[in-house]
Design a protein around this motif. Structure first.
Motif, PDB file in Angstrom:
ATOM      1  N   LEU A  27      33.171 -45.675   2.522  1.00 59.74           N
ATOM      2  CA  LEU A  27      34.455 -45.368   3.155  1.00 59.74           C
ATOM      3  C   LEU A  27      34.640 -43.859   3.298  1.00 59.74           C
ATOM      4  O   LEU A  27      35.075 -43.372   4.357  1.00 59.74           O
ATOM      5  CB  LEU A  27      35.595 -45.971   2.328  1.00 59.74           C
ATOM      6  CG  LEU A  27      37.017 -45.729   2.862  1.00 59.74           C
ATOM      7  CD1 LEU A  27      37.174 -46.318   4.253  1.00 59.74           C
ATOM      8  CD2 LEU A  27      38.048 -46.311   1.904  1.00 59.74           C
ATOM      9  N   VAL A  28      34.310 -43.115   2.250  1.00 55.25           N
ATOM     10  CA  VAL A  28      34.421 -41.655   2.320  1.00 55.25           C
ATOM     11  C   VAL A  28      33.455 -41.095   3.361  1.00 55.25           C
ATOM     12  O   VAL A  28      33.794 -40.176   4.121  1.00 55.25           O
ATOM     13  CB  VAL A  28      34.157 -41.038   0.938  1.00 55.25           C
ATOM     14  CG1 VAL A  28      34.131 -39.512   1.014  1.00 55.25           C
ATOM     15  CG2 VAL A  28      35.229 -41.476  -0.051  1.00 55.25           C
ATOM     16  N   THR A  30      32.366 -42.614   6.042  1.00 61.29           N
ATOM     17  CA  THR A  30      32.900 -42.944   7.367  1.00 61.29           C
ATOM     18  C   THR A  30      33.972 -41.950   7.789  1.00 61.29           C
ATOM     19  O   THR A  30      33.979 -41.462   8.923  1.00 61.29           O
ATOM     20  CB  THR A  30      33.475 -44.370   7.366  1.00 61.29           C
ATOM     21  OG1 THR A  30      32.447 -45.299   6.983  1.00 61.29           O
ATOM     22  CG2 THR A  30      33.997 -44.750   8.741  1.00 61.29           C
ATOM     23  N   ILE A  31      34.875 -41.639   6.870  1.00 61.74           N
ATOM     24  CA  ILE A  31      35.946 -40.681   7.184  1.00 61.74           C
ATOM     25  C   ILE A  31      35.373 -39.292   7.438  1.00 61.74           C
ATOM     26  O   ILE A  31      35.777 -38.593   8.379  1.00 61.74           O
ATOM     27  CB  ILE A  31      36.967 -40.653   6.035  1.00 61.74           C
ATOM     28  CG1 ILE A  31      37.644 -42.024   5.897  1.00 61.74           C
ATOM     29  CG2 ILE A  31      38.015 -39.568   6.264  1.00 61.74           C
ATOM     30  CD1 ILE A  31      38.560 -42.141   4.702  1.00 61.74           C
ATOM     31  N   CYS A  32      34.404 -38.873   6.619  1.00 60.10           N
ATOM     32  CA  CYS A  32      33.810 -37.539   6.796  1.00 60.10           C
ATOM     33  C   CYS A  32      33.062 -37.438   8.120  1.00 60.10           C
ATOM     34  O   CYS A  32      33.151 -36.420   8.823  1.00 60.10           O
ATOM     35  CB  CYS A  32      32.874 -37.239   5.636  1.00 60.10           C
ATOM     36  SG  CYS A  32      33.702 -36.939   4.049  1.00 60.10           S
ATOM     37  N   LEU A  34      33.685 -39.130  10.803  1.00 63.57           N
ATOM     38  CA  LEU A  34      34.700 -39.112  11.849  1.00 63.57           C
ATOM     39  C   LEU A  34      35.322 -37.724  11.984  1.00 63.57           C
ATOM     40  O   LEU A  34      35.569 -37.246  13.101  1.00 63.57           O
ATOM     41  CB  LEU A  34      35.778 -40.151  11.541  1.00 63.57           C
ATOM     42  CG  LEU A  34      36.865 -40.361  12.600  1.00 63.57           C
ATOM     43  CD1 LEU A  34      36.240 -40.834  13.912  1.00 63.57           C
ATOM     44  CD2 LEU A  34      37.899 -41.362  12.121  1.00 63.57           C
ATOM     45  N   ILE A  35      35.555 -37.056  10.865  1.00 59.60           N
ATOM     46  CA  ILE A  35      36.091 -35.694  10.896  1.00 59.60           C
ATOM     47  C   ILE A  35      35.080 -34.743  11.547  1.00 59.60           C
ATOM     48  O   ILE A  35      35.452 -33.869  12.344  1.00 59.60           O
ATOM     49  CB  ILE A  35      36.463 -35.236   9.480  1.00 59.60           C
ATOM     50  CG1 ILE A  35      37.629 -36.070   8.936  1.00 59.60           C
ATOM     51  CG2 ILE A  35      36.823 -33.758   9.465  1.00 59.60           C
ATOM     52  CD1 ILE A  35      37.974 -35.779   7.499  1.00 59.60           C
ATOM     53  N   THR A 142      30.153 -33.472   3.965  1.00 59.01           N
ATOM     54  CA  THR A 142      29.597 -34.806   4.212  1.00 59.01           C
ATOM     55  C   THR A 142      28.216 -34.947   3.592  1.00 59.01           C
ATOM     56  O   THR A 142      27.881 -36.005   3.042  1.00 59.01           O
ATOM     57  CB  THR A 142      29.526 -35.071   5.721  1.00 59.01           C
ATOM     58  OG1 THR A 142      30.809 -34.834   6.309  1.00 59.01           O
ATOM     59  CG2 THR A 142      29.105 -36.497   6.003  1.00 59.01           C
TER      60      THR A 142
END
Length: 218
Positions: A27-28, A30-32, A34-35, A142
Motif C-alpha cells: 500500500l505504501v 502504491t502511494i509512493c 503514484l506521488i 520510494t
C-alpha cells in the motif's frame, strides 16, 4: 495434542502477520509510486521549461504503480499465495530502478543550460531545479520502501540468516522461545536480522570519540 495446537496457532498468527506486513508495504509503495508519477506529470507539463519526458520515468512509475496496486489486491483477496522469492526480486529491482531514476533526475538538473549560469541561491528557486529535486526526493523515498520490502522478503526466506547469520550473531526467524506468547513468537519472525551491526560496531570502535562506548551503554 496441546503442543500441536500451539504450533498451528503460531503458524496461523505468523501467516496473518506476514500478510499484514506485506499488505502495508504494498500500500505504501502504491502511494509512493503514484506521488512519483504525479510529480513527473506536473514537471513535464510546465510550459516554460518542461521536465524531460523520458520512458525511464513514465514506464517505471506507471509500471510499479500497477504492480504494487494489483499485487495488493491479489494478496488481500487471497488470489495467489505469498512467494518470498517473487517479492524479493520485484522489490529489489524496484529499489535499484528508483535509485537510478533519482540520480537521473538530478543529472538533468546539472546538465540544464539555464541552471549552469545561476548562483546557488538562484538555482534553489528555479522551477526546473525544484521539479528535479522533488522528483529525485520522491524516488529516493520510494526506493527506501522497496529496500525494506526486499530485506523483509529475503529475511523471511531465510537468506539473510544464510548469508549474514554468523555476523548478526542471531537468527531472525524467532519462535523457539517457550516462554513467549503466541503473538510474540509470531511477531518475532518479522524482526529483520541486523546483519549490519558487527560492521557498524567495528567502525565505531575505530573512531577517536566515545561513540562506541555510548552505543554499548545504550
Amino acid at each position: 495434542m496441546p503442543e500441536v495446537a500451539g504450533v498451528s496457532g503460531v503458524a496461523a498468527r505468523t501467516q496473518r502477520l506476514e500478510k499484514q506486513a506485506f499488505l502495508g508495504l504494498k500500500l505504501v509503495e502504491t502511494i509512493c509510486c503514484l506521488i512519483c508519477a504525479a510529480t513527473h506529470i506536473r514537471g513535464f507539463l510546465h510550459y516554460q521549461e518542461p521536465f524531460p519526458h523520458e520512458m525511464l520515468f513514465c514506464g517505471l512509475y506507471a509500471s510499479y504503480f500497477l504492480i504494487s496496486f494489483y499485487s495488493f489486491l491479489f494478496l488481500y483477496k487471497g488470489c495467489c499465495a505469498l512467494s518470498y522469492a517473487v517479492e524479493a526480486v520485484v522489490s529489489g529491482a524496484g529499489f535499484l530502478l528508483f535509485v537510478v531514476s533519482a540520480f537521473v533526475s538530478m543529472y538533468h538538473a546539472e546538465q540544464d543550460i539555464h541552471l549552469q549560469y545561476l548562483s546557488d541561491e538562484e538555482e534553489w528557486y528555479h522551477q526546473f531545479f525544484v521539479y528535479c529535486r522533488l522528483q529525485s526526493l520522491t524516488a529516493t523515498i520510494t526506493a527506501q520502501v522497496f529496500l525494506v520490502h526486499c530485506s523483509l522478503a529475503l529475511d523471511l526466506a531465510g537468506l539473510l540468516d544464510r548469508w549474514f547469520g554468523r555476523l548478526g550473531a542471531r537468527r531472525s526467524v524467532a519462535g523457539d522461545d517457550q516462554g513467549a506468547t503466541l503473538d510474540e513468537q509470531a511477531s518475532g519472525r518479522l524482526q529483520i536480522n541486523p546483519f549490519w551491526m558487527p560492521l557498524w560496531n567495528k567502525v565505531l570502535a575505530r573512531l577517536p570519540c566515545d561513540c562506541a562506548k555510548n552505543a554499548a551503554e545504550q
